[in-house]
Design a protein around this motif. Structure first.
Motif, PDB file in Angstrom:
ATOM      1  N   GLY A  74      -6.086  -9.438   3.693  1.00  0.00           N
ATOM      2  CA  GLY A  74      -6.095  -8.278   2.803  1.00  0.00           C
ATOM      3  C   GLY A  74      -5.464  -7.057   3.437  1.00  0.00           C
ATOM      4  O   GLY A  74      -4.677  -6.340   2.801  1.00  0.00           O
ATOM      5  N   LEU A  75      -5.776  -6.817   4.707  1.00  0.00           N
ATOM      6  CA  LEU A  75      -5.212  -5.641   5.369  1.00  0.00           C
ATOM      7  C   LEU A  75      -3.709  -5.786   5.603  1.00  0.00           C
ATOM      8  O   LEU A  75      -2.955  -4.825   5.435  1.00  0.00           O
ATOM      9  CB  LEU A  75      -5.950  -5.391   6.689  1.00  0.00           C
ATOM     10  CG  LEU A  75      -7.398  -4.914   6.528  1.00  0.00           C
ATOM     11  CD1 LEU A  75      -8.081  -4.852   7.885  1.00  0.00           C
ATOM     12  CD2 LEU A  75      -7.448  -3.559   5.850  1.00  0.00           C
ATOM     13  N   TRP A  76      -3.258  -6.991   5.980  1.00  0.00           N
ATOM     14  CA  TRP A  76      -1.812  -7.195   6.154  1.00  0.00           C
ATOM     15  C   TRP A  76      -1.070  -7.082   4.829  1.00  0.00           C
ATOM     16  O   TRP A  76       0.041  -6.544   4.769  1.00  0.00           O
ATOM     17  CB  TRP A  76      -1.526  -8.545   6.808  1.00  0.00           C
ATOM     18  CG  TRP A  76      -1.649  -8.486   8.303  1.00  0.00           C
ATOM     19  CD1 TRP A  76      -2.620  -9.036   9.064  1.00  0.00           C
ATOM     20  CD2 TRP A  76      -0.771  -7.805   9.201  1.00  0.00           C
ATOM     21  NE1 TRP A  76      -2.410  -8.749  10.386  1.00  0.00           N
ATOM     22  CE2 TRP A  76      -1.266  -8.002  10.506  1.00  0.00           C
ATOM     23  CE3 TRP A  76       0.384  -7.065   9.038  1.00  0.00           C
ATOM     24  CZ2 TRP A  76      -0.648  -7.469  11.624  1.00  0.00           C
ATOM     25  CZ3 TRP A  76       0.997  -6.537  10.161  1.00  0.00           C
ATOM     26  CH2 TRP A  76       0.480  -6.745  11.436  1.00  0.00           C
ATOM     27  N   THR A 105       7.459  -1.683  -9.894  1.00  0.00           N
ATOM     28  CA  THR A 105       6.200  -1.002  -9.607  1.00  0.00           C
ATOM     29  C   THR A 105       5.012  -1.867  -9.983  1.00  0.00           C
ATOM     30  O   THR A 105       3.989  -1.849  -9.293  1.00  0.00           O
ATOM     31  CB  THR A 105       6.134   0.336 -10.379  1.00  0.00           C
ATOM     32  OG1 THR A 105       7.323   1.076 -10.089  1.00  0.00           O
ATOM     33  CG2 THR A 105       4.934   1.144  -9.978  1.00  0.00           C
ATOM     34  N   GLY A 106       5.116  -2.645 -11.042  1.00  0.00           N
ATOM     35  CA  GLY A 106       4.022  -3.528 -11.466  1.00  0.00           C
ATOM     36  C   GLY A 106       3.673  -4.556 -10.403  1.00  0.00           C
ATOM     37  O   GLY A 106       2.498  -4.884 -10.192  1.00  0.00           O
ATOM     38  N   MET A 107       4.698  -5.060  -9.731  1.00  0.00           N
ATOM     39  CA  MET A 107       4.449  -6.037  -8.665  1.00  0.00           C
ATOM     40  C   MET A 107       3.687  -5.390  -7.508  1.00  0.00           C
ATOM     41  O   MET A 107       2.763  -5.986  -6.946  1.00  0.00           O
ATOM     42  CB  MET A 107       5.764  -6.605  -8.151  1.00  0.00           C
ATOM     43  CG  MET A 107       5.599  -7.646  -7.054  1.00  0.00           C
ATOM     44  SD  MET A 107       7.143  -8.240  -6.396  1.00  0.00           S
ATOM     45  CE  MET A 107       7.701  -6.828  -5.465  1.00  0.00           C
ATOM     46  N   LEU A 108       4.046  -4.171  -7.166  1.00  0.00           N
ATOM     47  CA  LEU A 108       3.343  -3.468  -6.093  1.00  0.00           C
ATOM     48  C   LEU A 108       1.891  -3.190  -6.474  1.00  0.00           C
ATOM     49  O   LEU A 108       0.990  -3.311  -5.636  1.00  0.00           O
ATOM     50  CB  LEU A 108       4.068  -2.162  -5.755  1.00  0.00           C
ATOM     51  CG  LEU A 108       5.454  -2.300  -5.131  1.00  0.00           C
ATOM     52  CD1 LEU A 108       6.090  -0.938  -4.944  1.00  0.00           C
ATOM     53  CD2 LEU A 108       5.368  -3.040  -3.820  1.00  0.00           C
ATOM     54  N   GLN A 109       1.657  -2.843  -7.727  1.00  0.00           N
ATOM     55  CA  GLN A 109       0.282  -2.595  -8.183  1.00  0.00           C
ATOM     56  C   GLN A 109      -0.545  -3.872  -8.130  1.00  0.00           C
ATOM     57  O   GLN A 109      -1.708  -3.850  -7.710  1.00  0.00           O
ATOM     58  CB  GLN A 109       0.298  -2.015  -9.592  1.00  0.00           C
ATOM     59  CG  GLN A 109       0.833  -0.610  -9.665  1.00  0.00           C
ATOM     60  CD  GLN A 109       0.987  -0.122 -11.095  1.00  0.00           C
ATOM     61  OE1 GLN A 109       0.905  -0.904 -12.042  1.00  0.00           O
ATOM     62  NE2 GLN A 109       1.225   1.171 -11.242  1.00  0.00           N
ATOM     63  N   GLN A 110       0.037  -4.980  -8.542  1.00  0.00           N
ATOM     64  CA  GLN A 110      -0.686  -6.256  -8.479  1.00  0.00           C
ATOM     65  C   GLN A 110      -0.978  -6.663  -7.039  1.00  0.00           C
ATOM     66  O   GLN A 110      -2.042  -7.199  -6.739  1.00  0.00           O
ATOM     67  CB  GLN A 110       0.109  -7.351  -9.188  1.00  0.00           C
ATOM     68  CG  GLN A 110       0.161  -7.195 -10.679  1.00  0.00           C
ATOM     69  CD  GLN A 110       1.058  -8.240 -11.326  1.00  0.00           C
ATOM     70  OE1 GLN A 110       1.774  -8.962 -10.650  1.00  0.00           O
ATOM     71  NE2 GLN A 110       1.017  -8.298 -12.658  1.00  0.00           N
ATOM     72  N   LEU A 120      -4.587  -7.318  -5.334  1.00  0.00           N
ATOM     73  CA  LEU A 120      -4.861  -8.536  -4.572  1.00  0.00           C
ATOM     74  C   LEU A 120      -5.396  -8.195  -3.183  1.00  0.00           C
ATOM     75  O   LEU A 120      -6.359  -8.811  -2.717  1.00  0.00           O
ATOM     76  CB  LEU A 120      -3.591  -9.385  -4.450  1.00  0.00           C
ATOM     77  CG  LEU A 120      -3.711 -10.631  -3.582  1.00  0.00           C
ATOM     78  CD1 LEU A 120      -4.657 -11.638  -4.235  1.00  0.00           C
ATOM     79  CD2 LEU A 120      -2.352 -11.239  -3.333  1.00  0.00           C
ATOM     80  N   ALA A 121      -4.793  -7.217  -2.516  1.00  0.00           N
ATOM     81  CA  ALA A 121      -5.265  -6.805  -1.198  1.00  0.00           C
ATOM     82  C   ALA A 121      -6.693  -6.275  -1.271  1.00  0.00           C
ATOM     83  O   ALA A 121      -7.524  -6.583  -0.420  1.00  0.00           O
ATOM     84  CB  ALA A 121      -4.334  -5.752  -0.610  1.00  0.00           C
ATOM     85  N   GLY A 122      -6.989  -5.500  -2.296  1.00  0.00           N
ATOM     86  CA  GLY A 122      -8.351  -4.988  -2.463  1.00  0.00           C
ATOM     87  C   GLY A 122      -9.363  -6.096  -2.691  1.00  0.00           C
ATOM     88  O   GLY A 122     -10.473  -6.067  -2.142  1.00  0.00           O
ATOM     89  N   ILE A 123      -8.990  -7.089  -3.497  1.00  0.00           N
ATOM     90  CA  ILE A 123      -9.882  -8.225  -3.752  1.00  0.00           C
ATOM     91  C   ILE A 123     -10.124  -9.009  -2.464  1.00  0.00           C
ATOM     92  O   ILE A 123     -11.259  -9.396  -2.164  1.00  0.00           O
ATOM     93  CB  ILE A 123      -9.305  -9.129  -4.854  1.00  0.00           C
ATOM     94  CG1 ILE A 123      -9.385  -8.413  -6.207  1.00  0.00           C
ATOM     95  CG2 ILE A 123     -10.038 -10.464  -4.921  1.00  0.00           C
ATOM     96  CD1 ILE A 123      -8.659  -9.118  -7.317  1.00  0.00           C
ATOM     97  N   LEU A 124      -9.066  -9.245  -1.677  1.00  0.00           N
ATOM     98  CA  LEU A 124      -9.218  -9.974  -0.424  1.00  0.00           C
ATOM     99  C   LEU A 124     -10.109  -9.222   0.563  1.00  0.00           C
ATOM    100  O   LEU A 124     -10.960  -9.818   1.237  1.00  0.00           O
ATOM    101  CB  LEU A 124      -7.854 -10.252   0.200  1.00  0.00           C
ATOM    102  CG  LEU A 124      -7.010 -11.311  -0.487  1.00  0.00           C
ATOM    103  CD1 LEU A 124      -5.614 -11.339   0.113  1.00  0.00           C
ATOM    104  CD2 LEU A 124      -7.667 -12.664  -0.369  1.00  0.00           C
ATOM    105  N   ILE A 125      -9.950  -7.916   0.645  1.00  0.00           N
ATOM    106  CA  ILE A 125     -10.788  -7.117   1.537  1.00  0.00           C
ATOM    107  C   ILE A 125     -12.238  -7.153   1.073  1.00  0.00           C
ATOM    108  O   ILE A 125     -13.165  -7.309   1.877  1.00  0.00           O
ATOM    109  CB  ILE A 125     -10.248  -5.674   1.635  1.00  0.00           C
ATOM    110  CG1 ILE A 125      -8.905  -5.673   2.369  1.00  0.00           C
ATOM    111  CG2 ILE A 125     -11.244  -4.764   2.340  1.00  0.00           C
ATOM    112  CD1 ILE A 125      -8.170  -4.358   2.331  1.00  0.00           C
ATOM    113  N   ALA A 126     -12.461  -7.041  -0.237  1.00  0.00           N
ATOM    114  CA  ALA A 126     -13.820  -7.101  -0.768  1.00  0.00           C
ATOM    115  C   ALA A 126     -14.457  -8.466  -0.506  1.00  0.00           C
ATOM    116  O   ALA A 126     -15.635  -8.554  -0.123  1.00  0.00           O
ATOM    117  CB  ALA A 126     -13.816  -6.795  -2.262  1.00  0.00           C
TER     118      ALA A 126
END
Length: 108
Positions: free
Chosen positions: A9-11, A37-42, A46-52
């Motif tokens: 998630g952090l990487w 921009t949509g790809m960056l938001q997704q 994804l990174a937030g979900i992995l960190i959570a």
């Protein structure tokens, strides 16, 4: 397992932020359009979900280690912390090792 989720998630977050900075620093608009921009938001989601998931897995792992009992490797009876075998099996293992290492006859 939780460390894998946290690191991934952090990487992912670092790569998305670097891509965003690269996209915004470009002066040519046709190159910047290649990174939507949509790809960056997704990817940030994804990174937030992995960190959570990593944080939640760490909490459950720490809780499970407190609840889990230490058990004998042979008979699975509950034993004291930091022990490997129950008293009965420890005595048999020590007696077997003593017989292996002390092959001399006892003199009377």
């Amino acid at each position: 397992m939780y460390s894998t989720f946290l690191r991934l998630g952090l990487w992912t977050l670092i790569l998305v932020l670097a891509t965003y900075v690269f996209r915004e620093s470009l002066a040519q608009p046709h190159v910047a359009e290649m990174i939507p921009t949509g790809m960056l938001q997704q990817a940030i989601v994804l990174a937030g979900i992995l960190i959570a998931l990593g944080v939640i897995a760490r909490i459950f792992d720490k809780g499970a280690s407190k609840v889990r009992k230490n058990r004998c490797r042979t008979c699975q009876k509950p034993i004291a912390p930091a022990a490997l075998y129950c008293r009965e099996h420890l005595r048999t293992i020590l007696a077997e090792e003593d017989e292996k290492t002390h092959m001399t006859r006892v003199r009377r």
